[in-house]
Write an enzyme that holds these catalytic residues in place. Structure first.
Site: not given
Length: 326
Positions: A120, A253, A283
């Site tokens: 990520c 994020h 996500n």
């Protein structure tokens, strides 16, 4: 010499799956969840899934085209392509997804191309890498992409993970400039926490040894994330000689709204200064930050001259931040 972001782009696959739709699909497998359960724990209301014939490179190319169009550039003017992805077109990124993107954009041999793997945190790592190449005078125009098809690595019998992730891609064009652009970048990793977010499988004899599904210790990830995101944000601010009050937009994020709000509070930033898209696409790992950045640029929130902070955490355990002037 600075590196400056001159174009942004993003792409979400056509299939949009709401919490209610996903809950119904899981119920058919005897797995109980609900819109309320998902929203209360993550802030996610929907996500997008790639079609069976769509690869990460396909999503990346669509996002790249939009970024190039905004930058007013042709693919042939790019001299480096960096793709951040944990779901590459080929196992082991062999060949790299960046090379496949280069081919699909018709760039042939006029640019270097490679993948970055920091899960990520990948896009933040890729931006920091592009910034270093540009400031060193090695490359002039860099296409940086985060692209993921996380739906391919989800165990849809594990409700703690399968409801959180989605597919998508985001891209930026970074170019050499005499005007201030990227002001500071910081990257970190701590392999002691490699096991808390991983795909605990490996290829052996043409088959997967172990599990090919994503595994996450949610509590451990949450605890570490809220700590390191505050730390790295303060690092880039100190390096740039700035304070949090000078940040116009925080783009973290897009993993969990509770983590995101915690970071804003610790920096004493109003929630209104944080770009939030996790509710609409979940996500998307390395794609989440550029997706959110492009959304905010195109809807007029992020404007020329704004101070913007990007930050992310990911498996490895990795984390990093980028502070730049738009």
């Amino acid at each position: 010499m600075y590196s400056k972001i001159i174009g942004t782009g993003s792409y979400l696959p056509a299939q949009r799956v709401t919490n209610e739709e996903l809950a119904a699909q899981l119920a058919a497998k005897g797995i109980e969840t609900s819109d309320e359960w998902i929203v209360s724990r993550s802030g996610i209301s929907a996500r997008h899934y790639a079609a069976p014939d769509q690869m990460s490179s396909d999503l990346a190319v669509e996002a790249a085209k939009k970024a190039l169009e905004m930058a007013g550039m042709q693919p042939g003017e790019i001299d480096l392509v960096i793709v951040a992805s944990s779901t590459p077109d080929f196992h082991g990124s062999f060949p790299s997804t960046a090379c496949i993107v280069q081919r699909k954009l018709g760039m042939h041999n006029n640019s270097a191309a490679f993948d970055v793997q920091a899960v990520c945190s990948g896009f933040v790592y890729a931006v920091a890498t592009a910034d270093a190449f540009i400031k060193a005078g090695v490359h002039k125009n860099v296409l940086v992409i985060g692209a993921e098809v996380f739906s391919r690595i989800l165990n849809f019998e594990d409700r703690t993970t399968c409801v959180l992730f989605g597919d998508g891609a985001g891209a930026i064009v970074m170019s050499a400039s005499t005007e201030p652009g990227v002001l500071s970048t910081k990257m970190h990793a701590d392999g002691r926490y490699a096991d808390i977010l991983s795909i605990p499988g490996s290829l052996a004899g043409g088959a997967i040894a172990g599990s090919a599904f994503l595994y996450m210790d949610g509590q451990a990830v949450f605890k570490l994330a809220v700590t390191v995101l505050e730390q790295v944000a303060n690092e880039v601010l100190a390096d740039a000689g700035m304070t949090a009050s000078q940040i116009d937009w925080l783009i973290p994020h897009q993993a969990n709204i509770r983590i995101m709000k915690s970071t804003a509070r610790k920096l004493d930033l109003p929630i209104e200064k944080m770009v939030v898209t996790v509710d609409q696409h979940g996500n998307t790992s390395a794609a989440s930050v550029p997706l959110a950045l492009d959304r905010a640029v195109r809807d007029g929130r992020v404007k020329a001259g704004d101070n913007v902070m990007l930050e992310a955490v990911g498996g490895g355990f990795t984390w990093g931040a980028v502070l730049f002037k738009m």
